[in-house]
Design an enzyme around this catalytic site. Structure first.
Site, mmCIF file in Angstrom:
data_model
loop_
_atom_site.group_PDB
_atom_site.id
_atom_site.type_symbol
_atom_site.label_atom_id
_atom_site.label_comp_id
_atom_site.label_asym_id
_atom_site.label_seq_id
_atom_site.Cartn_x
_atom_site.Cartn_y
_atom_site.Cartn_z
ATOM 1 N N CYS A 9 39.533 34.979 26.227
ATOM 2 C CA CYS A 9 40.146 34.622 24.958
ATOM 3 C C CYS A 9 41.493 33.950 25.167
ATOM 4 O O CYS A 9 42.115 34.111 26.207
ATOM 5 C CB CYS A 9 40.379 35.871 24.114
ATOM 6 S SG CYS A 9 38.887 36.799 23.807
ATOM 7 N N GLY A 35 38.181 29.979 25.007
ATOM 8 C CA GLY A 35 37.193 30.591 24.120
ATOM 9 C C GLY A 35 36.732 29.612 23.073
ATOM 10 O O GLY A 35 37.557 29.072 22.333
ATOM 11 N N ASN A 109 43.099 39.729 24.480
ATOM 12 C CA ASN A 109 42.483 39.000 25.595
ATOM 13 C C ASN A 109 42.305 40.004 26.739
ATOM 14 O O ASN A 109 43.283 40.583 27.202
ATOM 15 C CB ASN A 109 43.408 37.845 26.028
ATOM 16 C CG ASN A 109 42.923 37.111 27.266
ATOM 17 O OD1 ASN A 109 43.720 36.463 27.938
ATOM 18 N ND2 ASN A 109 41.659 37.178 27.580
ATOM 19 N N GLY A 110 41.066 40.177 27.181
ATOM 20 C CA GLY A 110 40.796 41.127 28.260
ATOM 21 C C GLY A 110 39.612 41.999 27.904
ATOM 22 O O GLY A 110 38.845 41.675 26.991
ATOM 23 N N CYS A 243 44.456 38.401 37.809
ATOM 24 C CA CYS A 243 43.108 37.843 38.020
ATOM 25 C C CYS A 243 43.230 36.524 38.781
ATOM 26 O O CYS A 243 43.683 35.519 38.237
ATOM 27 C CB CYS A 243 42.433 37.597 36.674
ATOM 28 S SG CYS A 243 40.922 36.624 36.823
ATOM 29 N N TYR A 249 40.029 28.810 38.428
ATOM 30 C CA TYR A 249 39.231 28.061 37.447
ATOM 31 C C TYR A 249 39.739 28.109 36.000
ATOM 32 O O TYR A 249 39.817 27.083 35.334
ATOM 33 C CB TYR A 249 37.780 28.559 37.475
ATOM 34 C CG TYR A 249 36.948 28.077 36.308
ATOM 35 C CD1 TYR A 249 36.592 26.737 36.197
ATOM 36 C CD2 TYR A 249 36.528 28.949 35.311
ATOM 37 C CE1 TYR A 249 35.855 26.273 35.120
ATOM 38 C CE2 TYR A 249 35.781 28.494 34.233
ATOM 39 C CZ TYR A 249 35.443 27.157 34.144
ATOM 40 O OH TYR A 249 34.712 26.715 33.083
ATOM 41 N N SER A 290 37.950 20.841 36.638
ATOM 42 C CA SER A 290 38.576 21.978 37.310
ATOM 43 C C SER A 290 38.604 21.832 38.831
ATOM 44 O O SER A 290 39.381 22.500 39.499
ATOM 45 C CB SER A 290 37.891 23.281 36.906
ATOM 46 O OG SER A 290 36.496 23.149 37.047
ATOM 47 N N ASP A 352 34.278 21.545 44.536
ATOM 48 C CA ASP A 352 34.171 22.222 43.240
ATOM 49 C C ASP A 352 34.924 23.546 43.348
ATOM 50 O O ASP A 352 35.144 24.059 44.443
ATOM 51 C CB ASP A 352 32.704 22.461 42.870
ATOM 52 C CG ASP A 352 32.519 22.652 41.369
ATOM 53 O OD1 ASP A 352 33.531 22.711 40.640
ATOM 54 O OD2 ASP A 352 31.365 22.752 40.927
ATOM 55 N N CYS A 440 43.746 40.728 41.734
ATOM 56 C CA CYS A 440 42.374 41.227 41.701
ATOM 57 C C CYS A 440 41.468 40.165 42.324
ATOM 58 O O CYS A 440 41.559 38.986 41.962
ATOM 59 C CB CYS A 440 41.937 41.494 40.254
ATOM 60 S SG CYS A 440 40.187 41.959 40.134
ATOM 61 N N CYS A 443 35.535 40.078 42.044
ATOM 62 C CA CYS A 443 34.273 39.323 41.939
ATOM 63 C C CYS A 443 33.878 38.730 43.293
ATOM 64 O O CYS A 443 32.716 38.405 43.510
ATOM 65 C CB CYS A 443 34.360 38.247 40.859
ATOM 66 S SG CYS A 443 35.861 37.290 40.893
HETATM 67 S S1 SF4 Z 1 36.823 40.502 38.957
HETATM 68 FE FE1 SF4 Z 1 37.278 38.316 39.348
HETATM 69 S S2 SF4 Z 1 37.310 37.387 37.322
HETATM 70 FE FE2 SF4 Z 1 37.494 39.593 37.012
HETATM 71 S S3 SF4 Z 1 39.684 40.052 36.938
HETATM 72 FE FE3 SF4 Z 1 39.054 40.312 39.048
HETATM 73 S S4 SF4 Z 1 39.404 38.276 40.003
HETATM 74 FE FE4 SF4 Z 1 39.402 37.987 37.793
#
Ligand code: SF4
Length: 486
Positions: A9, A35, A109-110, A243, A249, A290, A352, A440, A443
């Site tokens: 968002c 969003g 947002n989150g 994040c 991206y 991007s 990419d 973080c 992913c």
């Molecule tokens: S898991 Fe990936 S997309 Fe989600 S907050 Fe962590 S770094 Fe960002």
């Protein structure tokens, strides 16, 4: 981005401007990339809150008439992609209620990882919910009549929330901005004349000619009212978990988030990618938009000239075409078309920012090959995405993530490229300024900074409505830094 991943968002808030609704509209316009499913604005004239929300893009939701009807010098706005709950009008934000102490609106947002747990508790005490989104629990907690003063309710509410939450809260006479202690999502403060602004990204301030003052710190609450800007720090100290995918991206390259320029980070990602995976080639091209900054970085580091090898049609909007093979090919071409003159007979490095399912990427590479590229060397400016996100980004399921089910060699074969190189996690973290522990990377790495219930996903509250059994979602079995797949 070779496959469409949806951002969570975008937030924009205004305190003390005669054109608050119009400013918010423009702010949301520049945050549209965060969003595209719904948009909304709530304004305050210091007595009454007025709301307009709708499904679709910002320009579709608002007209001159409804912006004029949104009166007052205070406003908050929201652009949404659903990360909890379906894409429905009832789930569009900001959410607003009238309650015993007045009126209140929030924009979030989150993603809250304990939303179901909190909702169960609230419902057990008689709360009635109108949406299937996690953010509504915040509104119910804030409106709890047991608190004599709003700030008491605010602090207690925030201490109950777990997960990712950049929030805007609007009351009759004040605007409040909140960033969770992990600082997963960005939020910044700006100034335009006498007005104070809050925005997810600085690009929204630039569009208005506003001055960027600073970022809201992780764990900080900024209260903006007639007395000025006051900062509260209600949370215990915590290591941030920005994040990193925002840098890879999501955020716009002209934004400044987590203390640095997104464009410069992406350029460093491209340079590092060139060091880790060099290629013998004639040109470097980007998958626009991007991939642009990283491709430029790859070119600068490798000395291989940068070319515009693909053009993006910015006027496509949504193509309402039934998906069969012929129209799928058309959809790829209508949005991105290769520049034959730049590609014919060349050995091409294609940069990419990420590969998710791999199917869209494959189609684009096929069109580059059809334009006459002699060799294709695919380079990706982040590591393979192998895990879902529980903090506000809607990745496909593990089964759909190509890096989850395929080895590097299998992905190369699937994409039909001459070579394939992904940036390493170490390389990714070497491109950002703050300490490695402040991001973080779950992913990619599977190391989740906050515990969560394993059953969490965006439809969790709808399954509850449908009466499906669910285990409790109080902080679950995965702890900070623990590998989810272990
Ligand atoms: S898991 Fe990936 S997309 Fe989600 S907050 Fe962590 S770094 Fe960002």
């Amino acid at each position: 981005m070779s496959d469409e991943i949806k951002e969570s968002c975008g937030l924009f808030g205004v305190y003390n401007h005669p054109e608050a609704s119009r400013l918010t509209y423009l702010g949301l316009f520049s945050l549209q990339h965060r969003g595209e499913e719904s948009a909304g604005i709530v304004t305050s004239d210091t007595h009454t809150l007025t709301k307009h929300i709708g499904m679709g893009l910002v320009e579709d939701v608002f007209s001159q008439e409804n912006l004029t009807s949104l009166k007052g010098r205070l406003a908050i706005g929201h652009t949404r992609y659903s990360t909890t709950g379906s894409s429905l009008l009832k789930n569009a934000q900001p959410l607003q209620v009238d309650y015993s102490r007045g009126s209140i609106a929030i924009a979030h947002n989150g993603n809250l990882i304990n939303a179901l747990f909190l909702r169960d508790e609230l419902e057990a005490h008689g709360s009635i919910f109108q949406t299937t989104i996690d953010s509504e629990v915040i509104l119910h907690l804030l409106a709890d009549p047991q608190y004599a003063h709003f700030e008491e309710a605010l602090v207690d509410t925030l201490l109950k929330l777990k997960g990712a939450f950049s929030l805007l809260i609007l009351r009759e006479d004040e605007l409040i901005g909140v960033r969770d202690p992990n600082g997963f999502r960005p939020l910044c403060i700006g100034r335009l004349g006498e007005a104070t602004l809050l925005a997810s990204e600085t690009c929204a301030l630039d569009l208005l000619g506003a001055e960027f003052l600073r970022e809201v710190e992780p764990g900080e609450v900024v209260v903006i009212n007639a007395s000025g800007i006051r900062s509260l720090k209600p949370f215990p100290p915590q290591t941030p978990s920005h994040c990193i995918f925002e840098h890879v991206y999501f955020a716009r390259p002209d934004s400044f988030i987590f203390g640095e320029s997104v464009h410069q980070v992406r350029q460093r990602l491209g340079r590092q990618l060139a060091r880790e995976h060099p290629a013998d080639a004639d040109v470097v091209i980007a998958i626009p938009d991007s991939g642009n900054s990283a491709a430029l970085g790859f070119s600068l580091e490798s000395g291989i000239p940068f070319e515009i090898g693909m053009t993006r049609n910015h006027y496509v909007g949504r193509t309402f075409i039934q998906p069969n093979q012929q129209t799928r090919d058309f959809q790829v071409r209508v949005k991105f078309n290769p520049v034959k003159a730049a590609l014919f007979g060349k050995r091409v490095v294609v940069v990419d920012d990420s590969i998710v399912r791999g199917t869209t990427c494959k189609a684009r590479l096929k069109s580059i090959r059809a334009a006459g590229a002699k060799e294709i060397h695919m380079r990706v400016s982040c590591p393979p995405i192998k895990n879902p996100c529980f903090y506000g980004i809607d990745f496909p399921t593990r089964q759909e993530l190509i890096a989850c089910s395929h080895s590097l060699e299998q992905i190369q074969e699937f994409l039909e490229v001459d070579s394939l190189g992904y940036l390493s996690i170490e390389g990714l973290l070497s491109a950002v300024k703050e300490d490695k522990s402040h991001y973080c990377t779950a992913c990619y790495s599977g190391k989740y900074p906050l515990p969560f219930g394993r059953e969490a996903d965006k439809y969790i509250l709808e399954r509850k409505f449908a009466g499906e059994a669910h285990p409790p979602t109080a902080p679950g079995p995965v702890s900070r830094g623990q590998d989810m797949e272990a």
